[in-house]
Design a protein around this motif. Structure first.
Motif, short mmCIF file in Angstrom:
data_model
loop_
_atom_site.label_atom_id
_atom_site.label_comp_id
_atom_site.label_asym_id
_atom_site.label_seq_id
_atom_site.Cartn_x
_atom_site.Cartn_y
_atom_site.Cartn_z
N ASN A 189 0.84 -1.19 0.00
CA ASN A 189 0.00 0.00 0.00
C ASN A 189 0.88 1.25 0.00
O ASN A 189 2.11 1.17 0.12
N LEU A 190 0.25 2.40 -0.11
CA LEU A 190 0.97 3.66 -0.18
C LEU A 190 1.68 4.01 1.12
O LEU A 190 2.74 4.62 1.11
N LEU A 191 1.10 3.61 2.25
CA LEU A 191 1.73 3.93 3.53
C LEU A 191 3.05 3.20 3.68
O LEU A 191 4.06 3.80 4.09
N THR A 192 3.09 1.92 3.35
CA THR A 192 4.33 1.16 3.42
C THR A 192 5.35 1.71 2.44
O THR A 192 6.54 1.80 2.75
N LEU A 193 4.90 2.08 1.25
CA LEU A 193 5.82 2.67 0.27
C LEU A 193 6.40 3.98 0.79
O LEU A 193 7.60 4.26 0.62
N PHE A 194 5.57 4.80 1.44
CA PHE A 194 6.04 6.07 1.99
C PHE A 194 7.09 5.85 3.07
O PHE A 194 8.12 6.53 3.10
N VAL A 195 6.85 4.89 3.96
CA VAL A 195 7.82 4.58 5.02
C VAL A 195 9.14 4.12 4.40
O VAL A 195 10.23 4.57 4.79
N GLY A 196 9.07 3.20 3.43
CA GLY A 196 10.28 2.73 2.78
C GLY A 196 11.01 3.84 2.05
O GLY A 196 12.25 3.88 2.05
N TYR A 197 10.26 4.75 1.46
CA TYR A 197 10.85 5.87 0.72
C TYR A 197 11.63 6.79 1.65
O TYR A 197 12.73 7.25 1.33
N GLU A 198 11.07 7.06 2.82
CA GLU A 198 11.74 7.95 3.77
C GLU A 198 12.94 7.26 4.41
O GLU A 198 13.97 7.91 4.67
N VAL A 199 12.83 5.98 4.69
CA VAL A 199 13.97 5.24 5.22
C VAL A 199 15.11 5.23 4.20
O VAL A 199 16.29 5.36 4.55
N LEU A 200 14.77 5.10 2.93
CA LEU A 200 15.78 5.14 1.87
C LEU A 200 16.49 6.49 1.84
O LEU A 200 17.71 6.56 1.67
N THR A 201 15.73 7.57 2.00
CA THR A 201 16.34 8.91 2.03
C THR A 201 17.32 9.03 3.19
O THR A 201 18.45 9.54 3.03
N LEU A 202 16.92 8.58 4.37
CA LEU A 202 17.79 8.68 5.55
C LEU A 202 19.01 7.76 5.43
O LEU A 202 20.09 8.10 5.93
N ALA A 203 18.83 6.61 4.77
CA ALA A 203 19.95 5.67 4.64
C ALA A 203 20.97 6.13 3.62
O ALA A 203 22.17 5.86 3.76
N THR A 204 20.53 6.84 2.57
CA THR A 204 21.46 7.29 1.54
C THR A 204 22.10 8.64 1.89
O THR A 204 23.11 9.01 1.29
N PHE A 205 21.52 9.36 2.84
CA PHE A 205 22.08 10.65 3.24
C PHE A 205 23.54 10.55 3.69
O PHE A 205 24.38 11.36 3.24
N PRO A 206 23.93 9.59 4.55
CA PRO A 206 25.35 9.50 4.93
C PRO A 206 26.26 9.14 3.77
O PRO A 206 27.46 9.46 3.80
N LEU A 207 25.74 8.47 2.74
CA LEU A 207 26.57 8.10 1.59
C LEU A 207 26.94 9.33 0.76
O LEU A 207 28.01 9.35 0.15
N ILE A 208 26.05 10.33 0.74
CA ILE A 208 26.34 11.54 -0.04
C ILE A 208 27.54 12.28 0.54
O ILE A 208 28.41 12.74 -0.19
N GLY A 209 27.60 12.37 1.85
CA GLY A 209 28.71 13.08 2.48
C GLY A 209 29.76 12.16 3.06
O GLY A 209 30.44 12.52 4.02
N HIS A 210 29.92 10.98 2.47
CA HIS A 210 30.82 9.98 3.05
C HIS A 210 32.28 10.43 3.07
O HIS A 210 33.02 10.12 4.01
N THR A 211 32.71 11.19 2.07
CA THR A 211 34.11 11.60 2.03
C THR A 211 34.46 12.59 3.14
O THR A 211 35.63 12.75 3.48
#
Length: 282
Positions: free
Chosen positions: A136-158
């Motif tokens: 459903n859309l709620l599960t997709l939204f949760v996964g989408y936000e978790v993906l944003t938070l998980a990839t944030f440290p990769l952007i500034g990894h250097t």
């Protein structure tokens, strides 16, 4: 795979395996051991996803799992459907390949905190699989936000100033558009349909006005199409340490080749002019 239990438990293991990889990446300090475990878990996940997708396409098993039911039509749940199954296959296979590439890239460029990198990379894989299996859309939204938070440290990894600034811009744009556009669109959809489940034929009632549908469409477009909301100067990677050495050399060689080609063409043109000027009658 009977080793992973019932079909519902298998869906749970699809998310648990990357989480195990993430935890061991922070705990195991020996690089070779850490990366061997990561590759092994990625291979097991590929086999599990292949088994799930095969059984799904054969029609032998129904894969469904509900974590939490908040109210009627509103829950956190997994469900396998054709497009999600295809997406799972892509994610599982790419995790194995990109891990091999990342190992060579990080070691070749002597980039530090490799355990932290693989930790957040595995968390990104887990959140992407949540999106692929969302019912459903709620599960997709949760996964989408978790993906944003998980990839944030990769952007500034250097750890450079530009990398950290890029990470903050990335997080602000993605979280901002989700809260301002995607979340209101989901709330409006639930208010109009009484459910957020993905079903064949859609869930919106036919009596909705064109204006309401237009507003809802725009909210979804700007909430999910986040790169469209990013100014071009903000999405440019300015940190040259993020560019692989071989690509950097390739681009430099291409630039030098074009300069040499232009010089050669200019010299040829000059010789032709001198030749024709000599041939002209005086």
């Amino acid at each position: 795979m009977e080793f992973f239990g019932t079909p519902s438990q298998q869906l749970l293991w699809v998310v648990i395996l990357p989480l195990i990889a993430a935890m061991q990446s922070k705990v195991v300090r020996h690089a070779n051991s850490r990366e061997a475990i990561n590759l092994s878990i990625a291979a097991v996940l590929c086999a599990l996803i292949a088994n799930i997708v095969y059984d799904f396409w054969q029609g032998n098993v129904v894969y469904e799992l509900t974590f939490l039911t908040i109210t009627e039509g509103l829950s956190l749940a997994f469900n396998i459907e054709p497009l999600g199954a295809l997406f799972m296959c892509v994610i599982g296979s790419l995790w194995l390949v990109t891990t091999l590439y990342a190992i060579g890239y990080l070691r070749g460029n002597t980039i530090g905190r490799q355990g932290s990198f693989f930790c957040f990379f595995a968390l990104s894989i887990a959140s992407t699989l949540i999106i692929a299996m969302s019912a459903n859309l709620l599960t997709l939204f949760v996964g989408y936000e978790v993906l944003t938070l998980a990839t944030f440290p990769l952007i500034g990894h250097t750890g450079t100033k530009e990398a950290r600034n890029s990470g903050r811009v990335y997080l602000g744009i993605l979280m901002g558009t989700s809260v301002c556009f995607l979340l209101p669109a989901i709330i409006m959809t639930y208010h109009a349909a009484g459910t957020l489940d993905f079903v064949s034929g859609g869930i919106l009632p036919a009596e909705l006005t064109p204006a309401f549908i237009a507003v809802l469409l725009m909210l979804f477009v700007f909430g999910i199409g986040k790169p469209l909301n990013t100014p071009p100067d903000k999405i440019t990677l300015k940190d040259q340490t993020l560019i692989p050495k071989n690509i950097d050399h390739y681009l430099n060689n291409r630039k030098h080749s074009r300069l040499n080609y232009s010089n050669s063409m200019q010299q040829s043109a000059n010789r032709c002019r001198r030749y024709h000027s000599c041939r002209q009658p005086t």
